[in-house]
Structures are given as structure tokens and as C-alpha cells.
Design a protein around this motif. Structure first.
Motif, PDB file in Angstrom:
ATOM      1  N   GLU A  20      31.461  83.704 -42.629  1.00 56.22           N
ATOM      2  CA  GLU A  20      32.783  83.896 -41.889  1.00 56.22           C
ATOM      3  C   GLU A  20      32.615  84.668 -40.944  1.00 56.22           C
ATOM      4  OE1 GLU A  20      35.958  82.830 -43.399  1.00 56.22           O
ATOM      5  OE2 GLU A  20      34.924  81.305 -44.396  1.00 56.22           O
ATOM      6  N   VAL A  21      33.362  84.658 -39.767  1.00 59.69           N
ATOM      7  CA  VAL A  21      33.365  85.288 -38.667  1.00 59.69           C
ATOM      8  C   VAL A  21      34.969  85.456 -38.263  1.00 59.69           C
ATOM      9  CG1 VAL A  21      31.184  84.454 -37.969  1.00 59.69           C
ATOM     10  CG2 VAL A  21      32.993  83.360 -37.013  1.00 59.69           C
ATOM     11  N   ASN A  22      35.044  86.402 -37.184  1.00 52.81           N
ATOM     12  CA  ASN A  22      36.312  87.050 -36.895  1.00 52.81           C
ATOM     13  C   ASN A  22      36.445  86.170 -35.451  1.00 52.81           C
ATOM     14  OD1 ASN A  22      35.455  89.791 -38.352  1.00 52.81           O
ATOM     15  ND2 ASN A  22      37.151  88.850 -38.923  1.00 52.81           N
ATOM     16  N   PHE A  23      35.384  85.932 -34.513  1.00 52.41           N
ATOM     17  CA  PHE A  23      35.488  85.425 -33.013  1.00 52.41           C
ATOM     18  C   PHE A  23      34.238  84.831 -32.907  1.00 52.41           C
ATOM     19  CE2 PHE A  23      34.682  86.646 -28.712  1.00 52.41           C
ATOM     20  CZ  PHE A  23      35.800  86.195 -28.101  1.00 52.41           C
ATOM     21  N   VAL A  24      34.469  83.942 -31.783  1.00 53.22           N
ATOM     22  CA  VAL A  24      33.217  83.265 -31.411  1.00 53.22           C
ATOM     23  C   VAL A  24      33.522  83.203 -29.788  1.00 53.22           C
ATOM     24  CG1 VAL A  24      31.676  81.366 -31.041  1.00 53.22           C
ATOM     25  CG2 VAL A  24      32.612  81.984 -33.437  1.00 53.22           C
ATOM     26  N   MET A  25      32.412  83.353 -29.009  1.00 54.25           N
ATOM     27  CA  MET A  25      32.494  83.094 -27.590  1.00 54.25           C
ATOM     28  C   MET A  25      31.460  82.560 -27.217  1.00 54.25           C
ATOM     29  SD  MET A  25      34.116  83.582 -24.538  1.00 54.25           S
ATOM     30  CE  MET A  25      35.069  85.136 -24.381  1.00 54.25           C
ATOM     31  N   LEU A  26      31.770  81.517 -26.432  1.00 61.34           N
ATOM     32  CA  LEU A  26      30.639  80.413 -25.999  1.00 61.34           C
ATOM     33  C   LEU A  26      30.614  79.658 -24.663  1.00 61.34           C
ATOM     34  CD1 LEU A  26      32.063  77.407 -27.067  1.00 61.34           C
ATOM     35  CD2 LEU A  26      31.096  78.215 -29.105  1.00 61.34           C
ATOM     36  N   ARG A  27      30.049  79.126 -24.098  1.00 60.71           N
ATOM     37  CA  ARG A  27      30.060  78.512 -22.989  1.00 60.71           C
ATOM     38  C   ARG A  27      29.923  76.980 -23.273  1.00 60.71           C
ATOM     39  NH1 ARG A  27      27.119  81.218 -18.271  1.00 60.71           N
ATOM     40  NH2 ARG A  27      28.986  82.252 -18.653  1.00 60.71           N
ATOM     41  N   THR A  28      31.073  76.224 -22.595  1.00 59.42           N
ATOM     42  CA  THR A  28      31.419  74.733 -22.765  1.00 59.42           C
ATOM     43  C   THR A  28      31.253  74.333 -21.382  1.00 59.42           C
ATOM     44  OG1 THR A  28      33.611  74.562 -22.344  1.00 59.42           O
ATOM     45  CG2 THR A  28      33.188  75.166 -24.682  1.00 59.42           C
ATOM     46  N   GLY A  34      36.610  81.320 -25.925  1.00 61.24           N
ATOM     47  CA  GLY A  34      36.868  82.097 -27.245  1.00 61.24           C
ATOM     48  C   GLY A  34      37.832  81.418 -28.245  1.00 61.24           C
ATOM     49  N   ILE A  35      36.957  81.826 -29.462  1.00 65.82           N
ATOM     50  CA  ILE A  35      37.617  80.846 -30.617  1.00 65.82           C
ATOM     51  C   ILE A  35      38.061  82.052 -31.418  1.00 65.82           C
ATOM     52  CG2 ILE A  35      37.136  79.381 -32.298  1.00 65.82           C
ATOM     53  CD1 ILE A  35      34.982  78.078 -30.658  1.00 65.82           C
ATOM     54  N   LEU A  36      39.354  82.044 -31.954  1.00 67.65           N
ATOM     55  CA  LEU A  36      39.855  83.016 -33.120  1.00 67.65           C
ATOM     56  C   LEU A  36      40.330  82.042 -34.286  1.00 67.65           C
ATOM     57  CD1 LEU A  36      42.062  85.118 -30.334  1.00 67.65           C
ATOM     58  CD2 LEU A  36      39.951  85.820 -31.716  1.00 67.65           C
ATOM     59  N   PRO A  37      40.607  83.075 -35.295  1.00 67.65           N
ATOM     60  CA  PRO A  37      40.932  82.226 -36.580  1.00 67.65           C
ATOM     61  C   PRO A  37      42.028  81.344 -36.536  1.00 67.65           C
ATOM     62  CG  PRO A  37      40.151  84.314 -36.977  1.00 67.65           C
ATOM     63  CD  PRO A  37      40.056  84.324 -35.531  1.00 67.65           C
ATOM     64  N   ASN A  38      42.387  80.337 -37.144  1.00 66.34           N
ATOM     65  CA  ASN A  38      43.912  79.670 -36.903  1.00 66.34           C
ATOM     66  C   ASN A  38      43.841  78.882 -35.570  1.00 66.34           C
ATOM     67  OD1 ASN A  38      44.532  80.316 -39.546  1.00 66.34           O
ATOM     68  ND2 ASN A  38      44.921  82.208 -38.582  1.00 66.34           N
ATOM     69  N   HIS A  39      42.853  78.750 -34.959  1.00 67.49           N
ATOM     70  CA  HIS A  39      42.817  78.043 -33.684  1.00 67.49           C
ATOM     71  C   HIS A  39      43.157  76.480 -33.725  1.00 67.49           C
ATOM     72  CE1 HIS A  39      39.086  75.852 -34.322  1.00 67.49           C
ATOM     73  NE2 HIS A  39      38.655  76.905 -35.048  1.00 67.49           N
ATOM     74  N   SER A  40      43.546  76.095 -32.797  1.00 66.02           N
ATOM     75  CA  SER A  40      43.870  74.472 -32.788  1.00 66.02           C
ATOM     76  C   SER A  40      42.516  73.756 -32.851  1.00 66.02           C
ATOM     77  CB  SER A  40      44.786  74.169 -31.427  1.00 66.02           C
ATOM     78  OG  SER A  40      45.971  74.703 -31.636  1.00 66.02           O
ATOM     79  N   PRO A  41      42.517  72.507 -33.333  1.00 67.90           N
ATOM     80  CA  PRO A  41      41.366  71.784 -33.395  1.00 67.90           C
ATOM     81  C   PRO A  41      41.046  71.325 -32.013  1.00 67.90           C
ATOM     82  CG  PRO A  41      42.853  71.106 -35.148  1.00 67.90           C
ATOM     83  CD  PRO A  41      43.562  71.888 -34.212  1.00 67.90           C
ATOM     84  N   THR A  48      24.407  75.308 -21.631  1.00 62.39           N
ATOM     85  CA  THR A  48      23.528  76.225 -21.949  1.00 62.39           C
ATOM     86  C   THR A  48      23.939  77.989 -21.608  1.00 62.39           C
ATOM     87  OG1 THR A  48      21.789  74.511 -21.126  1.00 62.39           O
ATOM     88  CG2 THR A  48      21.150  77.036 -21.107  1.00 62.39           C
ATOM     89  N   GLY A  49      23.797  78.617 -22.492  1.00 59.52           N
ATOM     90  CA  GLY A  49      24.280  79.855 -22.283  1.00 59.52           C
ATOM     91  C   GLY A  49      24.191  80.826 -23.681  1.00 59.52           C
ATOM     92  N   GLU A  50      24.739  81.780 -23.582  1.00 61.55           N
ATOM     93  CA  GLU A  50      25.028  82.827 -24.648  1.00 61.55           C
ATOM     94  C   GLU A  50      25.960  82.745 -25.545  1.00 61.55           C
ATOM     95  OE1 GLU A  50      23.706  87.444 -24.433  1.00 61.55           O
ATOM     96  OE2 GLU A  50      25.760  87.183 -23.960  1.00 61.55           O
ATOM     97  N   MET A  51      25.731  82.610 -26.764  1.00 65.75           N
ATOM     98  CA  MET A  51      27.175  82.430 -27.654  1.00 65.75           C
ATOM     99  C   MET A  51      27.095  84.096 -28.306  1.00 65.75           C
ATOM    100  SD  MET A  51      27.769  80.368 -31.526  1.00 65.75           S
ATOM    101  CE  MET A  51      27.079  78.922 -30.619  1.00 65.75           C
ATOM    102  N   LYS A  52      28.292  84.430 -28.328  1.00 68.73           N
ATOM    103  CA  LYS A  52      28.555  85.715 -29.106  1.00 68.73           C
ATOM    104  C   LYS A  52      29.404  85.573 -30.329  1.00 68.73           C
ATOM    105  CE  LYS A  52      31.357  88.688 -27.116  1.00 68.73           C
ATOM    106  NZ  LYS A  52      31.908  89.625 -26.237  1.00 68.73           N
ATOM    107  N   VAL A  53      28.930  85.853 -31.371  1.00 67.66           N
ATOM    108  CA  VAL A  53      29.655  85.758 -32.775  1.00 67.66           C
ATOM    109  C   VAL A  53      30.024  87.247 -33.137  1.00 67.66           C
ATOM    110  CG1 VAL A  53      29.408  85.123 -35.124  1.00 67.66           C
ATOM    111  CG2 VAL A  53      28.339  83.844 -33.134  1.00 67.66           C
ATOM    112  N   ARG A  54      31.341  87.543 -33.670  1.00 64.78           N
ATOM    113  CA  ARG A  54      31.625  88.813 -33.816  1.00 64.78           C
ATOM    114  C   ARG A  54      32.234  88.761 -35.245  1.00 64.78           C
ATOM    115  NH1 ARG A  54      36.098  90.649 -30.323  1.00 64.78           N
ATOM    116  NH2 ARG A  54      34.322  90.770 -28.899  1.00 64.78           N
ATOM    117  N   ASN A  55      31.699  89.664 -36.350  1.00 67.09           N
ATOM    118  CA  ASN A  55      32.148  89.560 -37.759  1.00 67.09           C
ATOM    119  C   ASN A  55      32.579  90.959 -38.217  1.00 67.09           C
ATOM    120  OD1 ASN A  55      33.005  88.713 -40.431  1.00 67.09           O
ATOM    121  ND2 ASN A  55      30.961  88.536 -40.762  1.00 67.09           N
TER     122      ASN A  55
END
Length: 64
Positions: A20-28, A34-41, A48-55
Motif C-alpha cells: 500500500e502506498v500514498n503517492f507515486v511519481m513516474l515518467r510516461t 503523479g498518482i494519488l489515491p482514488n485517481h481516475s483509471p 525510462t526514468g526514476e519512479m518515486k514511491v511514497r508511503n
């Protein structure tokens, strides 16, 4: 409303992360996202790049 969501990072060889995580930042292919809880599908190609996962205030970094 939940303040977290389930994230699974999977490679062709094995599952890297499943928690379970609170936030994800990634490169598309369209830019950083940035992806937060309850985001739209959505569907996006990863670039290629860094992905940050916050919990709960702790951050982990992964290379995609």
C-alpha cells in the motif's frame, strides 16, 4: 475515503514490490505523472526514468 492504494511493480523475472502506498511519481511517454489515491483509471506508456514511491512519509526510488 482511503488515503492509500495497492502498488505492484512487476518485471519479467519477478515481483519487485507489492504494498500500500500514498503517492507515486513516474515518467510516461507524455511526461511526468503523479498518482494519488482514488485517481481516475488510465493507461500510459512508461518511459525510462526514476519512479518515486511514497508511503507514510518514507520515499523509495526505482529505475524504470
Amino acid at each position: 475515503m482511503a488515503n492509500s492504494f495497492k502498488l505492484e511493480l512487476v518485471t519479467p523475472l519477478h515481483k519487485v514490490l507489492s504494498e500500500e502506498v500514498n503517492f507515486v511519481m513516474l515518467r510516461t511517454t507524455e511526461g511526468d505523472m503523479g498518482i494519488l489515491p482514488n485517481h481516475s483509471p488510465f493507461v500510459a506508456g512508461l518511459a525510462t526514468g526514476e519512479m518515486k514511491v511514497r508511503n507514510n512519509g518514507q520515499e523509495k526510488f526505482y529505475y524504470v
